[in-house]
Design an enzyme around this catalytic site. Structure first.
Site, PDB file in Angstrom:
ATOM      1  N   LYS A   5      28.584  37.436  49.639  1.00  0.00           N
ATOM      2  CA  LYS A   5      27.904  37.479  50.937  1.00  0.00           C
ATOM      3  C   LYS A   5      26.826  38.575  50.946  1.00  0.00           C
ATOM      4  O   LYS A   5      26.760  39.399  50.028  1.00  0.00           O
ATOM      5  CB  LYS A   5      28.954  37.701  52.034  1.00  0.00           C
ATOM      6  CG  LYS A   5      29.925  36.508  52.191  1.00  0.00           C
ATOM      7  CD  LYS A   5      30.976  36.793  53.254  1.00  0.00           C
ATOM      8  CE  LYS A   5      31.853  35.561  53.500  1.00  0.00           C
ATOM      9  NZ  LYS A   5      32.881  35.837  54.546  1.00  0.00           N
ATOM     10  N   TYR A  34      30.051  26.908  58.281  1.00  0.00           N
ATOM     11  CA  TYR A  34      31.138  27.487  59.067  1.00  0.00           C
ATOM     12  C   TYR A  34      31.473  26.640  60.292  1.00  0.00           C
ATOM     13  O   TYR A  34      32.024  27.154  61.269  1.00  0.00           O
ATOM     14  CB  TYR A  34      30.784  28.923  59.469  1.00  0.00           C
ATOM     15  CG  TYR A  34      30.994  29.937  58.359  1.00  0.00           C
ATOM     16  CD1 TYR A  34      32.233  30.054  57.721  1.00  0.00           C
ATOM     17  CD2 TYR A  34      29.968  30.787  57.959  1.00  0.00           C
ATOM     18  CE1 TYR A  34      32.439  30.979  56.707  1.00  0.00           C
ATOM     19  CE2 TYR A  34      30.169  31.723  56.936  1.00  0.00           C
ATOM     20  CZ  TYR A  34      31.408  31.817  56.323  1.00  0.00           C
ATOM     21  OH  TYR A  34      31.616  32.741  55.322  1.00  0.00           O
ATOM     22  N   ASN A  67      33.271  41.162  54.727  1.00  0.00           N
ATOM     23  CA  ASN A  67      34.341  40.964  53.736  1.00  0.00           C
ATOM     24  C   ASN A  67      33.854  40.416  52.391  1.00  0.00           C
ATOM     25  O   ASN A  67      34.624  39.864  51.613  1.00  0.00           O
ATOM     26  CB  ASN A  67      35.504  40.156  54.318  1.00  0.00           C
ATOM     27  CG  ASN A  67      35.122  38.729  54.646  1.00  0.00           C
ATOM     28  OD1 ASN A  67      33.961  38.335  54.525  1.00  0.00           O
ATOM     29  ND2 ASN A  67      36.093  37.940  55.047  1.00  0.00           N
ATOM     30  N   HIS A 115      33.072  34.747  49.901  1.00  0.00           N
ATOM     31  CA  HIS A 115      33.619  33.497  50.424  1.00  0.00           C
ATOM     32  C   HIS A 115      34.156  32.675  49.265  1.00  0.00           C
ATOM     33  O   HIS A 115      33.576  32.668  48.181  1.00  0.00           O
ATOM     34  CB  HIS A 115      32.518  32.679  51.133  1.00  0.00           C
ATOM     35  CG  HIS A 115      32.958  31.267  51.401  1.00  0.00           C
ATOM     36  ND1 HIS A 115      33.705  30.919  52.505  1.00  0.00           N
ATOM     37  CD2 HIS A 115      32.816  30.127  50.674  1.00  0.00           C
ATOM     38  CE1 HIS A 115      33.976  29.617  52.448  1.00  0.00           C
ATOM     39  NE2 HIS A 115      33.448  29.113  51.353  1.00  0.00           N
ATOM     40  N   GLU A 147      31.578  22.006  50.188  1.00  0.00           N
ATOM     41  CA  GLU A 147      30.728  23.199  50.074  1.00  0.00           C
ATOM     42  C   GLU A 147      29.856  23.162  48.818  1.00  0.00           C
ATOM     43  O   GLU A 147      28.701  23.587  48.854  1.00  0.00           O
ATOM     44  CB  GLU A 147      31.617  24.453  50.124  1.00  0.00           C
ATOM     45  CG  GLU A 147      32.256  24.609  51.506  1.00  0.00           C
ATOM     46  CD  GLU A 147      33.341  25.677  51.602  1.00  0.00           C
ATOM     47  OE1 GLU A 147      33.639  26.333  50.570  1.00  0.00           O
ATOM     48  OE2 GLU A 147      33.895  25.849  52.702  1.00  0.00           O
TER      49      GLU A 147
HETATM   50  P1  DAT Z   1      38.223  33.045  54.780  1.00  0.00           P
HETATM   51  O1  DAT Z   1      36.815  33.558  54.570  1.00  0.00           O
HETATM   52  O2  DAT Z   1      39.244  33.986  54.227  1.00  0.00           O
HETATM   53  O3  DAT Z   1      38.410  31.622  54.299  1.00  0.00           O
HETATM   54  P2  DAT Z   1      38.141  31.977  57.481  1.00  0.00           P
HETATM   55  O4  DAT Z   1      37.648  30.704  56.876  1.00  0.00           O
HETATM   56  O5  DAT Z   1      39.294  31.891  58.406  1.00  0.00           O
HETATM   57  O6  DAT Z   1      38.493  33.055  56.358  1.00  0.00           O
HETATM   58  O7  DAT Z   1      36.941  32.670  58.276  1.00  0.00           O
HETATM   59  C1  DAT Z   1      35.638  32.643  57.785  1.00  0.00           C
HETATM   60  C2  DAT Z   1      35.020  34.008  57.972  1.00  0.00           C
HETATM   61  O8  DAT Z   1      34.961  34.306  59.357  1.00  0.00           O
HETATM   62  C3  DAT Z   1      35.812  35.147  57.356  1.00  0.00           C
HETATM   63  O9  DAT Z   1      35.496  35.358  56.002  1.00  0.00           O
HETATM   64  C4  DAT Z   1      35.431  36.311  58.223  1.00  0.00           C
HETATM   65  C5  DAT Z   1      35.218  35.686  59.587  1.00  0.00           C
HETATM   66  N1  DAT Z   1      36.427  35.795  60.401  1.00  0.00           N
HETATM   67  C6  DAT Z   1      37.556  35.063  60.302  1.00  0.00           C
HETATM   68  N2  DAT Z   1      38.473  35.423  61.204  1.00  0.00           N
HETATM   69  C7  DAT Z   1      37.904  36.431  61.907  1.00  0.00           C
HETATM   70  C8  DAT Z   1      38.326  37.246  63.004  1.00  0.00           C
HETATM   71  N3  DAT Z   1      39.541  37.099  63.541  1.00  0.00           N
HETATM   72  N4  DAT Z   1      37.465  38.187  63.454  1.00  0.00           N
HETATM   73  C9  DAT Z   1      36.246  38.344  62.916  1.00  0.00           C
HETATM   74  N5  DAT Z   1      35.769  37.603  61.885  1.00  0.00           N
HETATM   75  C10 DAT Z   1      36.589  36.664  61.393  1.00  0.00           C
HETATM   76 MG    MG Z   2      37.492  29.891  55.003  1.00  0.00          MG
END
Ligand code: DAT
Ligand code: MG
Length: 149
Positions: free
Chosen positions: A9, A49, A112, A115, A126
């Site tokens: 990212k 997303y 974080n 991805h 994707e």
């Molecule tokens: P991942 O990236 O581990 O697959 P995800 O698909 O649930 O996680 O979410 C996509 C991204 O969105 C994640 O990398 C960071 C952000 N995100 C997820 N949950 C969040 C939250 N509770 N608060 C803030 N950002 C969040």
């Molecule tokens: Mg995800």
């Protein structure tokens, strides 16, 4: 062999971590099939997303992911989808296991670093969103016989 989509990212690129992160996957033995630096458009970010649309973090997430270039890649290997996710660690770096990419390099969930696709269906979707077929290269590696039994 499975394929997955992984992306460093904008924070990872800005902090100069892209090479180290690619290196972790290479060192483990996963094979690079596609690799590029790119600027994601808002449209692509919102599609990528899409499952999070309507959630409170959606707008900040889209803004973050388009805030600078990313390094997108396709990795191939045995069980690479789960394997790469395990290497990344929990979504929130504060909760990620020590040694994982997110725990090694990050602190906040909104920064974080990486991805990775979370299922076979997500990986296919994707990969097709981010790469044209001609951008993926199939090749053999002589080391594979030392990697797989
Ligand atoms: P991942 O990236 O581990 O697959 P995800 O698909 O649930 O996680 O979410 C996509 C991204 O969105 C994640 O990398 C960071 C952000 N995100 C997820 N949950 C969040 C939250 N509770 N608060 C803030 N950002 C969040
Ligand atoms: Mg995800």
């Amino acid at each position: 062999m499975e394929r997955t989509f992984v992306m460093v990212k904008p924070d990872g690129v800005q902090r100069g971590l892209a090479g180290q992160i690619i290196s972790r996957f290479e060192t483990r033995g996963y094979k690079l099939m596609g690799l590029k630096l790119m600027q994601i458009s808002r449209e692509l970010a919102e599609t990528h997303y899409g499952e999070h649309k309507g959630k409170g973090f959606f707008e900040p997430l889209v803004s973050y992911i388009i805030s600078g270039p990313v390094v997108a890649m396709v990795l191939e290997g045995k069980d690479v989808i789960q394997g790469a996710r395990d290497m990344m660690g929990a979504t929130n770096p504060a909760k990620a296991a020590p040694g994982t990419i997110r725990a090694t390099y990050g602190i906040d969930v909104g920064r974080n670093i990486i991805h990775g696709s979370d299922s076979a269906a997500s990986a296919e979707r994707e990969i097709n969103l981010f790469f044209k077929p001609e951008e993926l290269v199939s090749y053999t590696r002589d080391i594979d016989r030392w990697l797989y039994e």
